[in-house]
Design a protein around this motif. Structure first.
Motif: not given
Length: 277
Positions: A176-189, A165-170, A104-111
């Motif tokens: 990180x999964x949400x960020x991957x979904x922003x790429x509209x994947x057909x296959x998510x590793x 970076x302020x979020x709980x680990x979970x 993650x980019x820990x210094x940036x917001x979730x959005x």
């Protein structure tokens, strides 16, 4: 010799095959991490990839996402050779990845983190964005709306303005999964998506992964948590010493003697199909 990306496919991967790995090998010095490995991931599957430590799982993921170049073999996505294509090209084709160690980019917001995940699909160039042309502004609005929709889907919308970076680990795992979904994947590793999560967080993860799958995304999951893999997967490939040991539905893998010996152990309760987390 490794086939070049874009080569014609003389032997089609087959109807319903989204990803085909054909004869992949990867060596590090004198150590063979993957040896002549072939496997297929069907479109619409939740495909688990498991094996003992050192089995080659992470190396395979690194080859699939072009962090490592294979020494032999080729990879096909929807019948097209993609071996060695850079990550941004894979993203534009519909392949996204998460990492065992959070990226993650820990210094940036979730959005902001989620917005970056969709960057490969933006059409406006930097000049258009700097000049604030109407087309670029409209595209930015759509991207923001899409990011907010993904955060709501992942039940993280209430944290959209929080610093990552302020979020709980979970929650960072889910981001990180949400960020991957922003790429509209057909296959998510997904590389160890449950690593470090507590039991409640794992239950939430399982529910969300099922919802992602129900929306039409094929999942390929590396995971040490056997209970999670067996519960989620429609198909499982077992690796051992960089080679395929077993391949099939969970009930077949769970009862395969070679898998029990190499991975699950030989306790009777495990051999009867009750693997432990």
């Amino acid at each position: 010799m490794t086939a070049r990306a874009g080569d014609a496919n003389p032997t089609p991967a087959g109807r319903g095959i989204l990803l085909a790995v054909e004869g992949i090998s990867k060596r590090f010095g004198g150590v063979t991490a993957i040896g002549d490995l072939s496997l297929q991931v069907r479109e619409g599957a939740i495909h688990g990839l498991i094996g003992p430590n050192g089995a080659g799982k992470t190396t395979l993921f690194n080859v699939l996402s072009s962090l490592e170049r294979p020494d032999a073999g080729r990879i096909l996505f929807r019948g097209r050779v993609i071996t060695g294509l850079p990550a941004h090209r894979l993203a534009s084709l519909g392949i996204m990845r998460t990492f065992q160690n959070l990226q993650l980019f820990r210094g940036l917001t979730v959005l902001e983190n989620v917005l970056l995940g969709g960057h490969a699909h933006l059409r406006s160039d930097m000049l258009e964005a700097l000049l604030r042309l109407p087309s670029a502004a409209a595209e930015e609005r759509r991207a923001a709306e899409r990011a907010e929709e993904i955060l709501a889907f992942m039940e993280l919308d209430h944290l959209s303005r929080a610093v990552a970076g302020s979020l709980p680990y979970g929650h960072q795992r889910l981001l990180e999964i949400a960020r991957a979904l922003a790429g509209a994947p057909r296959l998510l590793l997904l590389d160890e998506p449950a690593a470090g999560m507590n039991p409640a967080e794992k239950r939430t993860l399982i529910t969300l992964l099922r919802r992602i799958h129900a929306r039409g995304t094929t999942l390929l999951i590396v995971e040490h948590n056997m209970r999670l893999v067996m519960e989620l997967s429609t198909h499982i490939t077992v690796l051992n010493f960089g080679r395929k040991l077993c391949d099939g539905p969970p009930e077949v893998v769970r009862n395969d003697p070679a898998v029990i010996a190499a991975y699950l152990g030989t306790k009777g309760e495990q051999a009867r199909g009750a693997p432990h987390a």
